[in-house]
Scaffold this motif. Structure first.
Motif, PDB file in Angstrom:
ATOM      1  N   GLY A  91      -2.236  -1.923  -8.011  1.00  0.00           N
ATOM      2  CA  GLY A  91      -3.264  -2.921  -7.707  1.00  0.00           C
ATOM      3  C   GLY A  91      -2.675  -4.132  -7.014  1.00  0.00           C
ATOM      4  N   PRO A  92      -3.016  -5.335  -7.510  1.00  0.00           N
ATOM      5  CA  PRO A  92      -2.556  -6.553  -6.837  1.00  0.00           C
ATOM      6  C   PRO A  92      -1.048  -6.761  -6.946  1.00  0.00           C
ATOM      7  N   GLU A  93      -0.412  -6.091  -7.921  1.00  0.00           N
ATOM      8  CA  GLU A  93       1.016  -6.313  -8.138  1.00  0.00           C
ATOM      9  C   GLU A  93       1.870  -5.734  -7.011  1.00  0.00           C
ATOM     10  N   ALA A  94       1.263  -4.939  -6.137  1.00  0.00           N
ATOM     11  CA  ALA A  94       2.000  -4.445  -4.957  1.00  0.00           C
ATOM     12  C   ALA A  94       2.534  -5.640  -4.160  1.00  0.00           C
ATOM     13  N   LEU A  95       1.823  -6.767  -4.277  1.00  0.00           N
ATOM     14  CA  LEU A  95       2.238  -7.995  -3.573  1.00  0.00           C
ATOM     15  C   LEU A  95       3.589  -8.511  -4.043  1.00  0.00           C
ATOM     16  N   LYS A  96       3.907  -8.214  -5.310  1.00  0.00           N
ATOM     17  CA  LYS A  96       5.193  -8.653  -5.861  1.00  0.00           C
ATOM     18  C   LYS A  96       6.343  -8.048  -5.062  1.00  0.00           C
ATOM     19  N   PHE A  97       6.169  -6.769  -4.695  1.00  0.00           N
ATOM     20  CA  PHE A  97       7.236  -6.064  -3.987  1.00  0.00           C
ATOM     21  C   PHE A  97       7.194  -6.373  -2.484  1.00  0.00           C
ATOM     22  N   PHE A  98       5.984  -6.531  -1.958  1.00  0.00           N
ATOM     23  CA  PHE A  98       5.823  -6.764  -0.518  1.00  0.00           C
ATOM     24  C   PHE A  98       4.849  -7.922  -0.313  1.00  0.00           C
ATOM     25  N   PRO A  99       5.367  -9.150  -0.457  1.00  0.00           N
ATOM     26  CA  PRO A  99       4.470 -10.318  -0.427  1.00  0.00           C
ATOM     27  C   PRO A  99       3.740 -10.489   0.901  1.00  0.00           C
TER      28      PRO A  99
ATOM     29  N   ASP B 188      11.432   5.222   3.847  1.00  0.00           N
ATOM     30  CA  ASP B 188      11.305   6.675   3.952  1.00  0.00           C
ATOM     31  C   ASP B 188      10.442   7.319   2.888  1.00  0.00           C
ATOM     32  N   ASN B 189      10.621   6.920   1.669  1.00  0.00           N
ATOM     33  CA  ASN B 189       9.960   7.655   0.579  1.00  0.00           C
ATOM     34  C   ASN B 189       9.181   6.722  -0.352  1.00  0.00           C
ATOM     35  N   ILE B 190       8.688   5.623   0.222  1.00  0.00           N
ATOM     36  CA  ILE B 190       7.884   4.678  -0.567  1.00  0.00           C
ATOM     37  C   ILE B 190       6.459   4.678  -0.005  1.00  0.00           C
ATOM     38  N   TYR B 191       5.506   4.937  -0.871  1.00  0.00           N
ATOM     39  CA  TYR B 191       4.101   5.059  -0.461  1.00  0.00           C
ATOM     40  C   TYR B 191       3.255   4.051  -1.251  1.00  0.00           C
ATOM     41  N   VAL B 192       2.051   3.823  -0.781  1.00  0.00           N
ATOM     42  CA  VAL B 192       1.177   2.871  -1.472  1.00  0.00           C
ATOM     43  C   VAL B 192      -0.251   3.414  -1.529  1.00  0.00           C
ATOM     44  N   SER B 193      -0.932   3.115  -2.630  1.00  0.00           N
ATOM     45  CA  SER B 193      -2.371   3.395  -2.750  1.00  0.00           C
ATOM     46  C   SER B 193      -2.979   2.194  -3.463  1.00  0.00           C
ATOM     47  N   THR B 194      -3.550   1.298  -2.679  1.00  0.00           N
ATOM     48  CA  THR B 194      -4.143   0.096  -3.288  1.00  0.00           C
ATOM     49  C   THR B 194      -5.295  -0.402  -2.402  1.00  0.00           C
ATOM     50  N   ALA B 195      -5.798  -1.573  -2.722  1.00  0.00           N
ATOM     51  CA  ALA B 195      -6.923  -2.181  -1.991  1.00  0.00           C
ATOM     52  C   ALA B 195      -8.164  -1.283  -2.025  1.00  0.00           C
TER      53      ALA B 195
END
Ligand SMILES: Cc1cc2nc3c(=O)[nH]c(=O)nc-3n(C[C@H](O)[C@H](O)[C@H](O)COP(=O)(O)OP(=O)(O)OC[C@H]3O[C@@H](n4cnc5c(N)ncnc54)[C@H](O)[C@@H]3O)c2cc1C
Length: 341
Positions: A179-187, A293-300
């Protein structure tokens, strides 16, 4: 293959479900002490496609996501699934134009979506309505906690396990579904938080007659064990999860304005607030992170997370397992985090 998933909301749980069925080993890390405890913790959520006037990459995503959700729910037995239909009331001129264009441009069979007049809408609803509506007979609601539990059947997960450094995890790929915490890793991700609250009200003799879901800017679900869910407020300027009395009043007021009389005698018995995440263009962010390479995201997943999270899971599984993609190239590009670079 071992896939680490950060977040045990419906986005993370849907990913675990799809990946497990594809024969790989997902492991979910959830920061809090329960699955589906963030935005995904509402007692019931409404599922429907997000309507657009045009047929475009965005509508293609929601159309596929809705179809995927229906067939996924049908395979589960205990998720509180109530496919009793939804009436999207035509309560302003813009909607009248937009829904007519949706019907024309989406080209759906009448059995799945059609416009109905005031009389027929009232008959479908079981209560008198003052507006015609866009009717989706297969739409409805589902219990999010039960759905998350069904998705996670047989999946390894860790609670009270906030991940601080995803690169330290032993995994072939990592998916940020936090969720919103993805921002912590990629502000720099263009994500925004939108607080919202649902209100649960005890039914009355009249409101018990409601047979399908009503959407009018807010929404009202048919009673389950004498309780309706009314939703929901939207506050871009707040990002806390404390409940506010004025939000209950707002949810009741929206009902009173759109279906006058139905709100009479309804009493608040519970409520819940949480924070949704949206992106700058209000479309989910799903795909591989640029330069990783191997980092994906599912948010927003915004306010349509029930359908969008399961479709996102299928797309990411295709990407990770190098399979032909379940969505078209334009839609994949529209979802990709790379669209903001
Ligand atoms: C009031 C309200 C009403 C809504 N109504 C509907 C509706 O009717 N229909 C619909 O489709 N959608 C609805 N939504 C939206 C829907 O709930 C969301 O789109 C969906 O829940 C998002 O799921 P998620 O898994 O992405 O996020 P979340 O459910 O927030 O899950 C993210 C999880 O990640 C965990 N986490 C965070 N950081 C870390 C970390 N570092 N390590 C491990 N775990 C971490 C969090 O603890 C959290 O459990 C509503 C939302 C709100 C707030």
């Amino acid at each position: 293959m071992k896939i680490a998933i950060l977040g045990g909301g419906i986005a993370g749980c849907a990913l675990a479900f799809v990946l497990k069925n594809a024969g790989v080993t997902p492991v979910v890390y959830e920061a809090s002490d329960a699955l589906a405890s963030g935005a995904s913790g509402n007692p019931y959520g409404l599922y429907n496609p997000r309507f657009t006037a045009e047929r475009n990459p965005q509508s293609d995503f929601y159309i596929s996501a809705y179809a995927m959700a229906l067939r996924t729910f049908a395979a589960f037995s205990d998720i509180g699934w109530r496919p009793s239909g939804a009436l999207h009331l035509i309560n302003d001129e813009k909607k009248e134009r937009r829904f007519s264009q949706t019907i024309e441009n989406w080209g759906w069979d009448e059995a799945h979506m059609r416009l109905v007049g005031v009389k027929e809408a009232s008959e479908i609803a079981g209560v008198p309505l003052g507006y015609g509506a866009l009717h989706l007979p297969q739409s409805g609601s589902v219990c999010l906690k039960k759905l998350a539990a069904a998705y996670m059947d047989g999946v390894d997960y860790h609670l009270n396990a906030p991940v601080e450094d995803y690169e330290a995890l032993e995994a072939d790929a990592v998916i940020l579904a936090c969720g919103p915490e993805a921002l912590k890793f990629f502000p720099d991700m263009p994500l925004g938080k939108v607080r919202g609250q649902i209100t649960q009200v005890a039914s009355t003799e009249q409101s018990e007659k409601l047979r399908c879901h009503l959407c009018y800017g807010g929404y009202m679900m048919p009673a389950d064990a004498g309780v309706h869910v009314l939703g929901s407020t939207f506050q871009r300027w707040l990002d806390h999860s404390q409940v506010l009395e004025q939000d209950d009043a707002e949810n009741l007021q929206k009902l009173a304005v759109n279906v006058p009389g139905l709100e009479k005698g309804l009493t608040v018995v519970d409520h819940r607030a949480a924070v949704r995440v949206t992106s700058r263009d209000h479309f989910p962010m799903v795909g591989r992170l640029p330069g990783k390479d191997n980092i994906y995201v599912s948010t927003a997943h915004g306010s349509h997370g029930i359908v969008s999270s399961i479709m996102a899971a299928h797309l990411l599984a295709d990407m990770i397992l190098d399979r032909p993609a379940c969505l078209g190239a334009d839609t994949i590009a529209a979802l990709s985090p790379a669209r903001f670079i």
